[in-house]
Design a protein around this motif. Structure first.
Motif, PDB file in Angstrom:
ATOM      1  N   PHE A 169       8.719  18.522 -43.149  1.00  0.00           N
ATOM      2  CA  PHE A 169       9.560  19.651 -43.491  1.00  0.00           C
ATOM      3  C   PHE A 169      11.110  19.531 -43.676  1.00  0.00           C
ATOM      4  N   ASN A 170      11.696  18.594 -42.874  1.00  0.00           N
ATOM      5  CA  ASN A 170      13.081  18.377 -42.953  1.00  0.00           C
ATOM      6  C   ASN A 170      13.470  17.470 -44.122  1.00  0.00           C
ATOM      7  N   MET A 171      12.417  16.446 -44.401  1.00  0.00           N
ATOM      8  CA  MET A 171      12.725  15.712 -45.472  1.00  0.00           C
ATOM      9  C   MET A 171      12.545  16.427 -46.654  1.00  0.00           C
ATOM     10  N   VAL A 172      11.435  17.313 -46.801  1.00  0.00           N
ATOM     11  CA  VAL A 172      11.282  18.048 -48.044  1.00  0.00           C
ATOM     12  C   VAL A 172      12.559  18.940 -48.450  1.00  0.00           C
ATOM     13  N   GLY A 173      13.065  19.706 -47.288  1.00  0.00           N
ATOM     14  CA  GLY A 173      14.172  20.381 -47.408  1.00  0.00           C
ATOM     15  C   GLY A 173      15.535  19.707 -47.861  1.00  0.00           C
ATOM     16  N   ASP A 232      21.247  21.296 -55.864  1.00  0.00           N
ATOM     17  CA  ASP A 232      22.521  21.454 -55.643  1.00  0.00           C
ATOM     18  C   ASP A 232      23.426  20.489 -56.651  1.00  0.00           C
ATOM     19  N   PRO A 233      23.814  20.905 -57.815  1.00  0.00           N
ATOM     20  CA  PRO A 233      24.361  20.115 -58.705  1.00  0.00           C
ATOM     21  C   PRO A 233      25.483  19.178 -58.181  1.00  0.00           C
ATOM     22  N   ARG A 234      26.198  19.693 -57.000  1.00  0.00           N
ATOM     23  CA  ARG A 234      27.165  18.886 -56.476  1.00  0.00           C
ATOM     24  C   ARG A 234      26.750  17.461 -55.978  1.00  0.00           C
ATOM     25  N   LEU A 235      25.126  17.645 -55.162  1.00  0.00           N
ATOM     26  CA  LEU A 235      24.778  16.648 -54.617  1.00  0.00           C
ATOM     27  C   LEU A 235      23.816  15.764 -55.494  1.00  0.00           C
ATOM     28  N   ARG A 236      23.703  16.040 -56.784  1.00  0.00           N
ATOM     29  CA  ARG A 236      22.719  15.342 -57.442  1.00  0.00           C
ATOM     30  C   ARG A 236      23.145  13.728 -57.648  1.00  0.00           C
ATOM     31  N   GLY A 237      22.241  13.033 -57.512  1.00  0.00           N
ATOM     32  CA  GLY A 237      22.647  11.506 -57.799  1.00  0.00           C
ATOM     33  C   GLY A 237      23.078  11.062 -56.240  1.00  0.00           C
ATOM     34  N   ARG A 238      23.260  11.736 -55.372  1.00  0.00           N
ATOM     35  CA  ARG A 238      23.507  11.198 -54.067  1.00  0.00           C
ATOM     36  C   ARG A 238      22.407  10.649 -53.144  1.00  0.00           C
ATOM     37  N   LEU A 239      22.324   9.720 -52.410  1.00  0.00           N
ATOM     38  CA  LEU A 239      21.458   9.555 -51.298  1.00  0.00           C
ATOM     39  C   LEU A 239      21.739   9.437 -49.915  1.00  0.00           C
ATOM     40  N   SER A 295      14.517  18.055 -69.722  1.00  0.00           N
ATOM     41  CA  SER A 295      14.641  19.399 -69.050  1.00  0.00           C
ATOM     42  C   SER A 295      14.951  19.530 -67.663  1.00  0.00           C
ATOM     43  N   GLU A 296      15.308  20.919 -67.115  1.00  0.00           N
ATOM     44  CA  GLU A 296      15.544  20.898 -65.791  1.00  0.00           C
ATOM     45  C   GLU A 296      14.475  20.611 -64.673  1.00  0.00           C
ATOM     46  N   TRP A 297      13.099  20.808 -65.363  1.00  0.00           N
ATOM     47  CA  TRP A 297      12.008  20.092 -64.551  1.00  0.00           C
ATOM     48  C   TRP A 297      12.222  18.864 -64.232  1.00  0.00           C
ATOM     49  N   GLN A 298      12.264  17.986 -65.454  1.00  0.00           N
ATOM     50  CA  GLN A 298      12.331  16.636 -65.477  1.00  0.00           C
ATOM     51  C   GLN A 298      13.372  15.998 -64.459  1.00  0.00           C
ATOM     52  N   ARG A 299      14.637  16.534 -64.541  1.00  0.00           N
ATOM     53  CA  ARG A 299      15.775  16.262 -63.777  1.00  0.00           C
ATOM     54  C   ARG A 299      15.266  16.631 -62.189  1.00  0.00           C
ATOM     55  N   PHE A 300      14.899  17.804 -62.096  1.00  0.00           N
ATOM     56  CA  PHE A 300      14.585  17.948 -60.768  1.00  0.00           C
ATOM     57  C   PHE A 300      13.548  17.081 -60.027  1.00  0.00           C
ATOM     58  N   ARG A 301      12.375  16.797 -60.719  1.00  0.00           N
ATOM     59  CA  ARG A 301      11.398  15.817 -60.295  1.00  0.00           C
ATOM     60  C   ARG A 301      11.891  14.510 -60.066  1.00  0.00           C
ATOM     61  N   LYS A 302      13.067  14.087 -60.953  1.00  0.00           N
ATOM     62  CA  LYS A 302      13.524  12.993 -60.940  1.00  0.00           C
ATOM     63  C   LYS A 302      14.100  12.469 -59.620  1.00  0.00           C
ATOM     64  N   ILE A 303      15.089  13.521 -59.389  1.00  0.00           N
ATOM     65  CA  ILE A 303      15.889  13.784 -58.175  1.00  0.00           C
ATOM     66  C   ILE A 303      15.290  13.712 -56.738  1.00  0.00           C
ATOM     67  N   PHE A 304      14.449  14.565 -56.933  1.00  0.00           N
ATOM     68  CA  PHE A 304      13.434  15.012 -55.666  1.00  0.00           C
ATOM     69  C   PHE A 304      12.650  13.836 -55.144  1.00  0.00           C
ATOM     70  N   PHE A 305      12.030  13.122 -56.081  1.00  0.00           N
ATOM     71  CA  PHE A 305      11.036  12.186 -55.756  1.00  0.00           C
ATOM     72  C   PHE A 305      11.825  10.812 -56.039  1.00  0.00           C
ATOM     73  N   LEU A 336      15.054  18.950 -51.509  1.00  0.00           N
ATOM     74  CA  LEU A 336      15.496  20.075 -52.435  1.00  0.00           C
ATOM     75  C   LEU A 336      16.861  20.215 -52.378  1.00  0.00           C
ATOM     76  N   ARG A 337      17.490  20.147 -51.224  1.00  0.00           N
ATOM     77  CA  ARG A 337      19.178  20.352 -51.232  1.00  0.00           C
ATOM     78  C   ARG A 337      19.817  19.268 -52.459  1.00  0.00           C
ATOM     79  N   ASP A 338      19.188  18.137 -52.644  1.00  0.00           N
ATOM     80  CA  ASP A 338      19.814  17.274 -53.478  1.00  0.00           C
ATOM     81  C   ASP A 338      19.457  17.759 -54.925  1.00  0.00           C
ATOM     82  N   ALA A 339      18.196  18.152 -55.031  1.00  0.00           N
ATOM     83  CA  ALA A 339      17.560  18.567 -56.505  1.00  0.00           C
ATOM     84  C   ALA A 339      18.401  19.695 -56.900  1.00  0.00           C
TER      85      ALA A 339
END
Length: 298
Positions: A279-283, A291-298, A19-29, A286-289
Motif C-alpha cells: 500500500f505504501n508503494m501504491v500510494g 502530482d504534476p510537479r513530481l511527474r517524471g521523478r523517480l 490522454s490523461e489516462w495514458q500519461r497516468f498509466r505510464k508514470i504509475f507503472f 499515485l503521488r508521482d502520477a
C-alpha cells in the motif's frame, strides 16, 4: 546552397495526443516497485474476497488432537494451540484487515474532509472551533489515541474501526483545510461566485475536485497504516477479539512457540509486512502520477 524546407505535398503533422489516462498509466507503472506493490494489493484483495472458497479448513474449527503441528501436506503452515489451521486463519485474517482498514479510512476521510472544507471555506469562528478541536486530537500520538479509545470501548471490530477513524481524522481535516485555503483564492472561484453559484456547488464542483488528488494519495497510504495499527491493537489484546481471525492476534498467539513453531508468528507477520509495504508503494506511485510537479521523478 540548397534551401531546406517542406516540399510540396508534405504537411507537418502534430505529435500524437496523449490522454490523461495514458500519461497516468505510464508514470504509475514506470517503477517496478510500484508494479510489485500493485500486484500484492490485488492478490491481497482477491484473497480477502474469495477467502471462503480457497480456505482449506474452517478457521474456527477446534481440533485439540492436531494442536501445535508443524508444516505438513495436510496443514501447509501447521496448526495453532487449538488445532486450527494456520493457513485458513491467515486467509480469513486478510478479510478482517481489509474490512478494518477500508472502513476506518472511509469514515475518517469523510469526517475529516467535511470538517476541513467547512473550516477553510467559511473561516472566522467556525475555522477557529473546528481547527482547535483538530489540533487537540493531533496533540496525541495517533497510535496512543487509538489504543486509548479501543481500550475504553472494549475492543472488537466495530470499536477498532471507531478508534482508528478518530485517530486518523485530524490528518484528513488538516490536509483538506490547507488545500481549500489555497484553491479558494484562485480567480476562477471568484468568477464562479460572481455568477451566482451556490456554496455547495462551489465546494463540490470546483474546490473539492481540485483538492482530491492529494487526498487519494493520503487515503492509500493510510490504508497500510490502518492495517498495521489494527494488527498492533490486536497483538496487544485490545483490538480484534478471539476467536475472530486477525493477523495481530495470530502473531501474539504464536510468540509463545517461537522456538518450536516459528511459522505461527512469522506467517502473519510476513503478511502484515507485505501488505503495508504494498500500500505504501501504491500510494507513492499515485503521488508521482497525480502530482504534476513530481511527474517524471523517480
Amino acid at each position: 546552397m540548397a534551401s531546406v524546407g517542406i516540399t510540396s505535398g508534405q504537411t507537418s503533422e502534430a505529435p500524437p495526443r496523449v490522454s490523461e489516462w495514458q500519461r497516468f498509466r505510464k508514470i504509475f507503472f514506470d517503477r517496478g516497485v510500484v508494479l510489485a506493490g500493485t500486484l500484492i494489493v490485488a492478490v491481497f484483495i482477491l484473497i480477502a474476497v474469495i477467502g471462503p472458497l480457497v480456505s482449506p479448513y474452517d478457521p474456527y474449527a477446534i481440533n485439540l488432537r492436531e494442536a501445535l503441528q508443524g508444516s505438513s501436506s495436510t496443514h501447509w503452515l501447521g496448526t495453532d494451540a487449538a488445532g486450527r489451521d494456520t493457513l485458513s486463519r491467515l486467509i480469513y485474517g486478510a478479510r478482517t484487515s481489509l474490512e478494518v482498514g477500508l472502513m476506518s479510512v472511509i469514515l475518517s476521510s469523510l469526517v475529516g474532509i467535511t470538517l476541513g472544507i467547512i473550516a477553510a471555506y467559511y473561516g472566522g469562528w467556525i475555522y477557529t472551533i473546528i481547527m482547535r478541536f483538530v489540533d487537540a486530537l493531533m496533540s496525541f500520538p495517533m497510535m496512543l489515541l487509538a489504543m486509548f479509545i479501543a481500550a475504553m470501548l472494549g475492543g472488537g471490530e466495530k470499536n477498532v474501526i471507531i478508534a482508528l477513524s478518530v485517530s486518523l481524522m485530524p490528518q484528513y481535516a488538516r490536509l483538506m483545510c490547507g488545500q481549500v485555503l489555497s484553491v479558494k483564492e484562485y480567480d476562477y472561484i471568484a468568477a464562479v461566485k460572481s455568477l451566482g453559484a451556490s456554496d455547495f456547488r462551489i465546494l463540490v464542483r470546483h474546490i473539492f475536485s481540485n483538492a482530491f488528488p492529494p487526498l487519494v494519495v493520503q487515503m492509500t497510504l493510510r490504508l497500510g497504516h490502518s492495517i498495521l495499527s489494527e494488527s498492533s491493537l490486536s497483538f496487544l489484546g485490545i483490538g480484534i477479539q478471539p476467536p475472530t481471525a486477525a493477523w495481530g492476534s495470530m502473531v501474539s498467539d504464536g510468540r509463545n512457540y517461537l522456538t518450536d513453531l516459528p511459522i505461527m508468528s512469522l506467517a502473519p507477520g510476513l503478511a502484515i509486512m507485505l501488505v503495508v509495504f504494498a500500500f505504501n508503494m501504491v500510494g507513492d506511485g499515485l503521488r508521482d502520477a497525480l502530482d504534476p510537479r513530481l511527474r517524471g521523478r523517480l
